[in-house]
Write a protein that holds these residues in place. Sequence first.
Motif, PDB file in Angstrom:
ATOM      1  N   ALA A   1      43.887  20.324  -6.080  1.00 19.48           N
ATOM      2  CA  ALA A   1      42.840  20.401  -6.907  1.00 19.48           C
ATOM      3  C   ALA A   1      43.232  21.209  -8.121  1.00 19.48           C
ATOM      4  O   ALA A   1      42.960  21.384  -9.510  1.00 19.48           O
ATOM      5  CB  ALA A   1      42.072  21.772  -5.811  1.00 19.48           C
ATOM      6  N   ASP A   2      44.175  22.753  -7.945  1.00 19.39           N
ATOM      7  CA  ASP A   2      44.301  23.325  -9.419  1.00 19.39           C
ATOM      8  C   ASP A   2      45.107  22.037 -10.487  1.00 19.39           C
ATOM      9  O   ASP A   2      45.744  22.412 -11.968  1.00 19.39           O
ATOM     10  CB  ASP A   2      45.665  24.451  -8.910  1.00 19.39           C
ATOM     11  N   LEU A   3      45.775  21.531  -9.833  1.00 21.80           N
ATOM     12  CA  LEU A   3      46.724  20.666 -10.998  1.00 21.80           C
ATOM     13  C   LEU A   3      45.361  19.540 -11.377  1.00 21.80           C
ATOM     14  O   LEU A   3      45.903  19.495 -12.500  1.00 21.80           O
ATOM     15  CB  LEU A   3      47.149  19.481 -10.267  1.00 21.80           C
ATOM     16  N   LEU A   4      44.666  19.753 -10.561  1.00 21.91           N
ATOM     17  CA  LEU A   4      43.493  18.491 -11.956  1.00 21.91           C
ATOM     18  C   LEU A   4      42.329  19.681 -12.489  1.00 21.91           C
ATOM     19  O   LEU A   4      42.423  18.988 -13.638  1.00 21.91           O
ATOM     20  CB  LEU A   4      42.320  18.395 -10.554  1.00 21.91           C
ATOM     21  N   ARG A   5      42.542  20.899 -12.296  1.00 24.26           N
ATOM     22  CA  ARG A   5      41.866  22.054 -13.385  1.00 24.26           C
ATOM     23  C   ARG A   5      42.718  21.718 -14.935  1.00 24.26           C
ATOM     24  O   ARG A   5      42.087  22.046 -15.428  1.00 24.26           O
ATOM     25  CB  ARG A   5      41.726  23.150 -12.478  1.00 24.26           C
ATOM     26  N   ALA A   6      44.185  22.134 -14.086  1.00 27.04           N
ATOM     27  CA  ALA A   6      44.706  22.172 -15.724  1.00 27.04           C
ATOM     28  C   ALA A   6      44.784  21.369 -16.055  1.00 27.04           C
ATOM     29  O   ALA A   6      45.170  20.140 -17.357  1.00 27.04           O
ATOM     30  CB  ALA A   6      45.899  22.180 -14.518  1.00 27.04           C
ATOM     31  N   MET A   7      44.441  19.584 -14.937  1.00 28.94           N
ATOM     32  CA  MET A   7      44.700  18.575 -15.916  1.00 28.94           C
ATOM     33  C   MET A   7      43.015  17.681 -17.657  1.00 28.94           C
ATOM     34  O   MET A   7      42.653  17.516 -17.071  1.00 28.94           O
ATOM     35  CB  MET A   7      45.083  17.415 -15.353  1.00 28.94           C
ATOM     36  N   SER A   8      42.318  19.111 -16.882  1.00 34.70           N
ATOM     37  CA  SER A   8      40.756  19.433 -17.778  1.00 34.70           C
ATOM     38  C   SER A   8      39.853  18.486 -16.594  1.00 34.70           C
ATOM     39  O   SER A   8      38.633  18.453 -17.212  1.00 34.70           O
ATOM     40  CB  SER A   8      41.453  18.523 -19.320  1.00 34.70           C
ATOM     41  N   TYR A   9      40.033  18.278 -15.580  1.00 36.15           N
ATOM     42  CA  TYR A   9      38.848  17.421 -14.853  1.00 36.15           C
ATOM     43  C   TYR A   9      38.438  19.044 -14.076  1.00 36.15           C
ATOM     44  O   TYR A   9      38.488  20.022 -13.998  1.00 36.15           O
ATOM     45  CB  TYR A   9      39.601  16.869 -13.593  1.00 36.15           C
ATOM     46  N   HIS A  10      36.423  18.641 -13.457  1.00 38.44           N
ATOM     47  CA  HIS A  10      35.686  19.386 -13.315  1.00 38.44           C
ATOM     48  C   HIS A  10      36.116  19.508 -11.698  1.00 38.44           C
ATOM     49  O   HIS A  10      35.082  18.649 -11.536  1.00 38.44           O
ATOM     50  CB  HIS A  10      35.088  19.642 -13.995  1.00 38.44           C
ATOM     51  N   VAL A  11      35.970  19.895 -10.664  1.00 37.32           N
ATOM     52  CA  VAL A  11      36.425  20.540  -9.910  1.00 37.32           C
ATOM     53  C   VAL A  11      35.514  20.751  -9.514  1.00 37.32           C
ATOM     54  O   VAL A  11      34.954  21.680  -9.548  1.00 37.32           O
ATOM     55  CB  VAL A  11      37.947  20.446  -8.957  1.00 37.32           C
ATOM     56  N   THR A  12      34.532  20.068  -8.563  1.00 34.92           N
ATOM     57  CA  THR A  12      33.315  20.332  -7.495  1.00 34.92           C
ATOM     58  C   THR A  12      33.668  20.634  -6.146  1.00 34.92           C
ATOM     59  O   THR A  12      32.065  21.357  -6.099  1.00 34.92           O
ATOM     60  CB  THR A  12      32.066  19.402  -7.983  1.00 34.92           C
TER      61      THR A  12
END
Length: 302
Positions: free
Chosen positions: A172-183
Amino acid sequence: MAEITRRRTGEFLRELFNILMASPEGLQASAALQALAGRVTLTPYEADSYESGGRRFEKIVRFATVDCVKAGWLVKDKGIWTITDEGREAYRVLPDPEAFYRRACKLYAEWRAAQPDAEVRATGAVEMDVDEPDTSAKLVSVTFEEAEEQAWAEISAYLRAMNPYDFQDLVADLLRAMSYHVTWVSPPGKDGGLDILAWPDALGTRPPRVKVQVKRQQQAVSVDGLRSFMALLGDDDVGLFVCTGGFTRDAESEARTQEKRRVTLIGLEKLFDLWDGHYEKLTDQARRRLPLRSIRFLAPNG
């Protein structure tokens, strides 16, 4: 006279290729060298160790494989050695060990000659002379690959031993760093096959919605396991399946040939490459899940 001749080195290499060709997806370098040592009878000289550490046999083989890599016969990646189609063909058409190794050396010399400011000198046997410029370049390659292997072994063991929910949070942290919004990140307990939900925008109004399944396990995900996940994907969804154990060939083929369901498979190596590539964008808290520190090595030329 050198203790190790081209013929002897060629014998080592051909037996190494025989071992690696039985593992089309590659083999850990340490495992390949261990298997090779069990198939050949080492002389006292070959079995002896260098003062700096390491058995001479392993150094000789590693040194010679540099030629094979530059010849296009062998690929090394994070400590995994894999024979290429060109390597299989060379093994077939060059059954004589000395001719086999001589051809690898010739191709290495051609590669070396094409490098900027290259100085190629003919080398006889595989006795390591650190005053020989070409030999020094190979020693740099060997040192670098051994360091890379050790680093990757520690990183992969760390990830495989991570608590499953910590590993899920890492993704999840990686997705956030890739500019995705984890909901949403699944809490402990049954999750119905879905671990993370993410969107490309903060409000969750712009498709595609990203559905993620995360598995920290040793075994590879089968095609049935992949199909179970794909059943959760809607027409506007993109699926990410992350697994430390990787995926079977059937599962990889299923993902590649999908026409209606978009799914990306992420094994341990790809996950690490993404983490490393986006490390500067991770929060300090996220970095603590898998902290990395760069160490400077003299890199091989090419």
